[in-house]
Design a protein around this motif. Structure first.
Motif, PDB file in Angstrom:
ATOM      1  N   ALA A 533       0.870  -1.031  -0.012  1.00 17.17           N
ATOM      2  CA  ALA A 533      -0.063   0.053   0.088  1.00 17.17           C
ATOM      3  C   ALA A 533       0.766   1.251   0.103  1.00 17.17           C
ATOM      4  O   ALA A 533       0.370   2.355   0.042  1.00 17.17           O
ATOM      5  CB  ALA A 533      -1.022   0.079   1.318  1.00 17.17           C
ATOM      6  N   GLY A 534       2.033   1.071  -0.022  1.00 21.08           N
ATOM      7  CA  GLY A 534       3.074   2.356  -0.028  1.00 21.08           C
ATOM      8  C   GLY A 534       3.401   2.739   1.157  1.00 21.08           C
ATOM      9  O   GLY A 534       4.256   3.830   1.348  1.00 21.08           O
ATOM     10  N   LEU A 535       3.478   2.037   2.339  1.00 17.30           N
ATOM     11  CA  LEU A 535       3.936   2.375   3.568  1.00 17.30           C
ATOM     12  C   LEU A 535       5.189   1.581   3.957  1.00 17.30           C
ATOM     13  O   LEU A 535       5.252   0.593   3.602  1.00 17.30           O
ATOM     14  CB  LEU A 535       2.790   2.557   4.537  1.00 17.30           C
ATOM     15  N   ASN A 536       5.865   2.163   4.921  1.00 16.43           N
ATOM     16  CA  ASN A 536       6.920   1.319   5.393  1.00 16.43           C
ATOM     17  C   ASN A 536       6.179   0.116   6.231  1.00 16.43           C
ATOM     18  O   ASN A 536       5.521   0.472   7.050  1.00 16.43           O
ATOM     19  CB  ASN A 536       7.795   2.505   6.571  1.00 16.43           C
ATOM     20  N   PRO A 537       6.840  -0.989   5.956  1.00 19.97           N
ATOM     21  CA  PRO A 537       6.351  -2.147   6.539  1.00 19.97           C
ATOM     22  C   PRO A 537       6.432  -2.180   8.390  1.00 19.97           C
ATOM     23  O   PRO A 537       5.461  -2.767   8.834  1.00 19.97           O
ATOM     24  CB  PRO A 537       7.152  -3.395   6.234  1.00 19.97           C
TER      25      PRO A 537
END
Length: 561
Positions: A533-537
């Protein structure tokens, strides 16, 4: 030529063993074609409620593997298909596959389910073992991977309602079967098993008496996604039973049927079902297990057996049941058996569960002929005493219950072993056919205020049966920086992963919290979803409310909540 090897492997069978083998191979740099005759992967494990001896939710274990296989760039799922033939030699095979029509365009179908809601036709639901109905257009189960619908043309009346309501224009009534040819270096067979047909033991009344059910039917009764929402009810009248009998070795260790082998898992899954049934029934429930021998041979199995007797009060009677009769007025059942003192006895029960053994999968001889492998006298795959993963054909390996009856942990261990065997043949081709997964650019959230999304899992009734999940959702909405909160039946399912990504985009979330079961198996799954989703895991956190709330406070819903 033998030196022209192919860095791809065909895995036949999409149960837990086939999925594990596929994931091991794909993670190791090989292309995998995972073929299953069903319209989705998951196998028998997808129908189970819990697993022994930990009583973990079966779907909680399986769902992360389903999702991982479904979105792995190096695993191609070929469902609703069968293998027609295999030519070549180890390292360079050519395999022909028939892909049966779904009458649905898999590229267009988004799994919304509107077609099934509007379909006017009802058919027997095989996933719930005939205890419920489904529509003529359907998916096997809510967490199905791939989540693509299929039309049952034998039941379809051709009204074209599904075609009219499908906004994706995915319904294709004129779709035809197709054949594809693949080049692979090795083959792994994991087609699983077929439960014994209990009708062949007519003395037990299965098919005549409504309250005599098989073990797999009882699993669906126990399951939160089953016909009764996880509450144990009698099929005949919907009443909660007070006494349940479990009859062992139905279809196994039976000279009359010619099935002399032990099915390995039946003792333990019956003990598990008795324990879980007592936990699911709100009133007092007496469970009796009629057995020949208890074969609790695995890790912590014997301790589980002792716990069933001492902690749960499950009664064990060493006797092979002679017959079962019914009181037609009440639907109650009379179990006829000879006690350990050699005295004939008759005992009344509300329900009887038949612990059916494992048989080779259907059409196994057709599969063996197509692949050129040998079967043993029971029609399981023939293997050597010291080569349990190798078939009679070089380059073709086997794992799971297709070689002999076995439980889930042993099937998974064999799957990894078979994957390693396949890798050894095509090791020089590692990495040559694989694709590298591409992620969207990672969003810089360093200057943003925290915007937290909270997803709380019912985990069937593992959590939702004790914790009042809707109350937890409302509480989460009051916490600082929480801008979105919702509950899900299974947060680890493929459709919920897509939903999490949608909500991240819709609400501009920059932190995600999932409250569900153990991070030991699920944290990598959710971190991957967040990264997609484009976030840092590492902007993801997980709260283990199953182990630390619902299990600890099993009989204290207020404290658990």
């Amino acid at each position: 030529m033998a030196d022209e090897k192919v860095g791809a492997v065909l895995v036949v069978g999409g149960g837990v063993a086939g999925i594990q083998a596929a994931l091991d191979l794909a993670d190791s740099g090989f292309k995998v074609y995972l073929v299953d005759e069903s319209s989705s992967i998951g196998g028998v494990m997808a129908q189970l409620d819990k697993t022994f001896p930990t009583n973990d939710c079966s779907m909680c274990i399986l769902a992360p593997k389903l999702v991982a296989a479904g979105r792995h760039p190096n695993i191609s799922l070929i469902t609703n298909s069968e293998v027609l033939g295999l030519t070549g030699e180890a390292g360079s095979f050519e395999v022909k596959i028939r892909k049966r029509s779904r009458y649905i365009n898999e590229e267009k179908c988004n799994g919304c389910g509107l077609c099934a809601q509007k379909c006017p036709v009802e058919a027997v639901d095989a996933y719930n073992k005939g205890l419920t109905d489904r529509s003529a257009i359907y998916v096997e189960f809510p967490q199905a991977v791939p989540l693509r619908y299929k039309i049952d043309r034998e039941k379809c009346i051709g009204c074209r309602t599904c075609q009219e309501v499908c906004k994706a224009n995915a319904v294709e009534y004129d779709q035809k079967d197709s054949e594809i040819t693949l080049k692979v270096g090795a083959v792994i067979l994991a087609p699983g098993f077929e439960p014994f047909d209990a009708r062949l033991k007519s003395e037990y009344g299965y098919g005549r008496y409504a309250n005599v059910v098989t073990s797999i039917e009882f699993e669906r009764i126990l399951s939160a996604s089953g016909p009764y929402g996880g509450i144990v009810l009698r099929p005949s009248d919907g009443e909660i039973p007070r006494k349940i009998a479990f009859v062992q070795c139905v279809g196994s260790r039976d000279a009359q049927l010619g099935n002399l082998y032990c099915s390995a898992a039946c003792c333990m899954y019956s003990i598990k079902e008795a324990i879980i049934a007592k936990e699911h029934v709100p009133t007092k429930l007496d469970c009796t297990i009629f057995y020949m021998d208890i074969r609790a041979y695995g890790k912590e199995f014997d301790a589980y057996y002792m716990r069933a007797q001492e902690e749960y009060g499950i009664r064990f009677v060493r006797s092979r049941v002679a017959s079962i009769t019914e009181d037609p007025a009440t639907g109650n059942l009379f179990v006829h058996y000879v006690g350990e003192d050699e005295t004939p006895r008759v005992e009344e029960f509300d329900m009887v569960v038949l612990s059916t053994g494992m048989q080779p999968p259907k059409n196994v001889e057709k599969l063996a002929k197509a692949l050129g492998i040998k079967l043993n006298k029971y029609k399981f795959c023939e293997t050597g005493a010291f080569t349990p993963l190798e078939t009679s054909k070089s380059g073709v390996f086997v794992c799971g219950a297709f070689s002999s009856p076995k439980d889930i942990p042993e099937s998974v261990a064999q799957a990894s072993g078979a994957a390693a065997k396949a890798m050894a043949i095509i090791a020089p081709e590692r990495g040559k056919l694989v694709a590298v997964k591409e992620y969207p650019p990672e969003r810089d959230v360093s200057q943003e205020e925290p915007r937290i999304g909270v997803f709380i899992c019912h985990c069937g009734i593992n959590i939702g049966g004790i914790v009042r999940v809707p109350e937890v959702v409302e509480y989460a909405k009051t916490l600082p920086n929480v801008v979105y909160a919702e509950d899900n039946l299974y947060t680890c399912s493929d459709d919920t992963q897509k939903r999490i990504k949608e909500k991240i985009k819709e609400y501009n979330l920059n932190r995600v919290v999932v409250a569900s079961c153990t991070p030991r198996t699920h944290e990598p799954l959710f971190r991957e979803t967040v990264r997609e989703a484009g976030l840092n895991p590492y902007l993801f956190e997980m709260a283990n409310i199953r182990d630390q709330c619902s299990w600890v406070h099993m009989h204290e819903p207020d404290e658990a909540t």
